[in-house]
Write a protein that holds these residues in place. Structure first.
Motif, mmCIF file in Angstrom:
data_model
loop_
_atom_site.group_PDB
_atom_site.id
_atom_site.type_symbol
_atom_site.label_atom_id
_atom_site.label_comp_id
_atom_site.label_asym_id
_atom_site.label_seq_id
_atom_site.Cartn_x
_atom_site.Cartn_y
_atom_site.Cartn_z
ATOM 1 N N CYS A 28 0.920 -1.337 -0.061
ATOM 2 C CA CYS A 28 0.002 -0.230 0.081
ATOM 3 C C CYS A 28 0.831 1.277 0.075
ATOM 4 C CB CYS A 28 -1.025 0.091 1.294
ATOM 5 S SG CYS A 28 -1.954 -1.434 1.522
ATOM 6 N N ASP A 31 -1.206 8.413 -1.662
ATOM 7 C CA ASP A 31 -1.183 9.253 -2.887
ATOM 8 C C ASP A 31 0.270 10.166 -3.063
ATOM 9 O OD1 ASP A 31 -3.691 8.296 -4.175
ATOM 10 O OD2 ASP A 31 -4.773 10.020 -3.465
ATOM 11 N N SER A 104 -14.372 0.445 -2.820
ATOM 12 C CA SER A 104 -13.223 0.663 -3.661
ATOM 13 C C SER A 104 -12.551 -0.615 -4.216
ATOM 14 C CB SER A 104 -12.061 1.537 -3.123
ATOM 15 O OG SER A 104 -11.673 0.887 -2.120
ATOM 16 N N GLU A 118 -7.441 -4.831 -5.611
ATOM 17 C CA GLU A 118 -6.959 -3.585 -5.314
ATOM 18 C C GLU A 118 -8.103 -3.012 -5.024
ATOM 19 O OE1 GLU A 118 -5.917 -1.916 -9.308
ATOM 20 O OE2 GLU A 118 -3.993 -3.073 -9.293
ATOM 21 N N LYS A 120 -8.857 0.900 -1.927
ATOM 22 C CA LYS A 120 -8.306 1.998 -1.070
ATOM 23 C C LYS A 120 -8.503 1.275 0.487
ATOM 24 C CE LYS A 120 -9.010 5.900 -3.924
ATOM 25 N NZ LYS A 120 -7.265 6.159 -3.960
ATOM 26 N N ASN A 142 -3.681 3.437 -1.395
ATOM 27 C CA ASN A 142 -4.021 2.692 -2.536
ATOM 28 C C ASN A 142 -3.097 1.198 -2.115
ATOM 29 O OD1 ASN A 142 -5.523 4.846 -3.901
ATOM 30 N ND2 ASN A 142 -3.331 5.701 -3.741
ATOM 31 N N CYS A 143 -3.838 0.159 -2.237
ATOM 32 C CA CYS A 143 -3.488 -1.131 -2.001
ATOM 33 C C CYS A 143 -3.741 -2.092 -2.856
ATOM 34 C CB CYS A 143 -3.990 -1.654 -0.848
ATOM 35 S SG CYS A 143 -4.039 -0.538 0.718
#
Length: 149
Positions: A28, A31, A104, A118, A120, A142-143
Protein backbone atom coordinates in the motif's frame (compact mmCIF):
# COMPACT_ATOMS: atom_id res chain seq x y z
CA UNK A 1 9.85 -52.87 -13.29
CA UNK A 2 6.33 -51.84 -14.28
CA UNK A 3 5.46 -51.27 -10.59
CA UNK A 4 8.49 -48.98 -10.16
CA UNK A 5 7.44 -46.89 -13.16
CA UNK A 6 3.93 -46.49 -11.78
CA UNK A 7 5.32 -45.42 -8.39
CA UNK A 8 7.70 -42.98 -10.09
CA UNK A 9 4.84 -41.47 -12.15
CA UNK A 10 2.74 -41.19 -8.99
CA UNK A 11 5.54 -39.31 -7.16
CA UNK A 12 6.10 -36.97 -10.12
CA UNK A 13 2.37 -36.22 -10.27
CA UNK A 14 2.22 -35.43 -6.55
CA UNK A 15 5.25 -33.12 -6.64
CA UNK A 16 3.92 -31.20 -9.62
CA UNK A 17 1.11 -29.73 -7.49
CA UNK A 18 1.73 -26.85 -5.08
CA UNK A 19 0.72 -28.21 -1.72
CA UNK A 20 0.29 -26.32 1.52
CA UNK A 21 -0.36 -22.69 2.13
CA UNK A 22 0.79 -19.49 0.55
CA UNK A 23 1.68 -16.01 1.64
CA UNK A 24 -0.47 -13.06 0.66
CA UNK A 25 1.47 -9.87 -0.09
CA UNK A 26 -0.22 -6.60 0.82
CA UNK A 27 1.44 -3.46 -0.59
CA UNK A 28 0.00 0.00 0.00
CA UNK A 29 1.05 3.58 -0.68
CA UNK A 30 -0.57 6.95 -0.12
CA UNK A 31 -1.20 9.31 -3.05
CA UNK A 32 1.63 11.55 -1.84
CA UNK A 33 4.04 8.61 -1.55
CA UNK A 34 4.98 9.67 1.98
CA UNK A 35 3.28 6.68 3.61
CA UNK A 36 3.73 3.01 2.74
CA UNK A 37 2.42 -0.10 4.42
CA UNK A 38 3.50 -3.63 3.53
CA UNK A 39 2.44 -6.89 5.15
CA UNK A 40 2.79 -10.58 4.56
CA UNK A 41 -0.17 -12.71 5.62
CA UNK A 42 -0.10 -16.48 5.71
CA UNK A 43 -3.15 -17.73 3.79
CA UNK A 44 -4.63 -14.19 3.73
CA UNK A 45 -6.77 -14.75 6.84
CA UNK A 46 -4.27 -16.74 8.82
CA UNK A 47 -1.20 -15.43 10.54
CA UNK A 48 0.58 -12.12 10.18
CA UNK A 49 4.11 -13.04 9.13
CA UNK A 50 5.43 -9.47 9.18
CA UNK A 51 4.37 -5.90 8.58
CA UNK A 52 6.04 -2.52 8.17
CA UNK A 53 4.70 1.02 8.21
CA UNK A 54 6.85 3.79 6.73
CA UNK A 55 6.01 7.47 6.99
CA UNK A 56 8.50 10.05 5.68
CA UNK A 57 11.30 7.45 5.57
CA UNK A 58 10.77 6.49 9.24
CA UNK A 59 9.90 2.81 9.63
CA UNK A 60 8.06 0.83 12.26
CA UNK A 61 8.16 -2.93 12.02
CA UNK A 62 5.54 -5.22 13.50
CA UNK A 63 6.06 -8.81 14.51
CA UNK A 64 3.41 -11.44 15.03
CA UNK A 65 2.87 -10.61 18.72
CA UNK A 66 -0.91 -10.31 18.40
CA UNK A 67 -2.86 -9.76 15.22
CA UNK A 68 -6.42 -10.17 14.02
CA UNK A 69 -7.33 -10.41 10.34
CA UNK A 70 -10.73 -10.42 8.68
CA UNK A 71 -10.90 -11.02 4.93
CA UNK A 72 -14.14 -11.19 2.95
CA UNK A 73 -13.49 -10.39 -0.73
CA UNK A 74 -17.15 -10.79 -1.73
CA UNK A 75 -18.01 -7.84 0.49
CA UNK A 76 -14.77 -5.91 -0.07
CA UNK A 77 -13.48 -6.30 3.47
CA UNK A 78 -9.92 -6.66 4.70
CA UNK A 79 -9.17 -5.56 8.24
CA UNK A 80 -6.00 -5.91 10.27
CA UNK A 81 -5.40 -5.11 13.89
CA UNK A 82 -1.88 -5.52 15.20
CA UNK A 83 -0.84 -5.06 18.78
CA UNK A 84 2.89 -5.46 19.14
CA UNK A 85 5.47 -5.58 21.89
CA UNK A 86 6.77 -2.23 23.02
CA UNK A 87 10.42 -1.28 22.56
CA UNK A 88 12.69 1.40 23.98
CA UNK A 89 11.78 3.59 20.98
CA UNK A 90 8.06 2.93 21.50
CA UNK A 91 7.51 2.28 25.22
CA UNK A 92 3.77 2.94 25.11
CA UNK A 93 1.06 0.99 23.35
CA UNK A 94 2.28 -0.08 19.88
CA UNK A 95 -0.61 -0.87 17.55
CA UNK A 96 -1.88 -0.57 13.99
CA UNK A 97 -5.44 -0.54 12.60
CA UNK A 98 -6.08 -1.09 8.89
CA UNK A 99 -9.37 -1.41 7.04
CA UNK A 100 -10.36 -1.51 3.40
CA UNK A 101 -12.99 0.79 1.91
CA UNK A 102 -15.50 -1.75 0.52
CA UNK A 103 -16.81 0.48 -2.30
CA UNK A 104 -13.27 0.66 -3.76
CA UNK A 105 -12.58 -3.10 -3.64
CA UNK A 106 -11.94 -4.66 -7.08
CA UNK A 107 -11.00 -8.19 -8.08
CA UNK A 108 -8.22 -7.92 -10.67
CA UNK A 109 -7.54 -11.65 -11.02
CA UNK A 110 -9.27 -14.72 -9.61
CA UNK A 111 -7.89 -17.87 -11.17
CA UNK A 112 -8.14 -20.71 -8.69
CA UNK A 113 -5.02 -20.48 -6.57
CA UNK A 114 -4.02 -16.97 -7.71
CA UNK A 115 -5.95 -13.89 -6.68
CA UNK A 116 -5.16 -10.17 -7.02
CA UNK A 117 -7.27 -7.41 -5.47
CA UNK A 118 -6.94 -3.62 -5.53
CA UNK A 119 -8.65 -1.23 -3.12
CA UNK A 120 -8.32 1.86 -0.98
CA UNK A 121 -7.79 1.49 2.75
CA UNK A 122 -7.40 3.59 5.86
CA UNK A 123 -4.58 3.08 8.33
CA UNK A 124 -3.81 4.55 11.74
CA UNK A 125 -1.62 3.50 14.61
CA UNK A 126 1.38 4.33 16.71
CA UNK A 127 3.30 7.22 15.17
CA UNK A 128 6.76 6.06 13.99
CA UNK A 129 8.20 9.57 13.58
CA UNK A 130 9.90 11.39 16.45
CA UNK A 131 8.49 14.67 17.76
CA UNK A 132 4.97 13.86 16.59
CA UNK A 133 1.77 12.93 18.39
CA UNK A 134 1.62 9.41 19.82
CA UNK A 135 -0.77 8.29 17.08
CA UNK A 136 -0.86 8.84 13.35
CA UNK A 137 -3.78 10.58 11.71
CA UNK A 138 -6.03 8.41 9.54
CA UNK A 139 -4.20 7.97 6.23
CA UNK A 140 -5.81 6.78 2.99
CA UNK A 141 -3.76 4.25 1.03
CA UNK A 142 -3.96 2.64 -2.42
CA UNK A 143 -3.48 -1.10 -1.92
CA UNK A 144 -2.85 -4.28 -3.81
CA UNK A 145 -3.28 -7.75 -2.29
CA UNK A 146 -1.82 -10.72 -4.13
CA UNK A 147 -2.14 -14.33 -3.08
CA UNK A 148 -0.92 -17.49 -4.77
CA UNK A 149 -0.43 -21.05 -3.58
Amino acid sequence: MKGKIIILLFIITLTSFKLGSGTAFLTCKSDSGRTEFNAELQDITGILEKAELRIDQTKMKYTTEESHIIFDPKNGILTLYIEDETTSDFPNHKYLKFWSIPSSFKTIKDEGHHQIYEFKAIIEGTEPRKNKENHTPKIVLNCKLEYEI
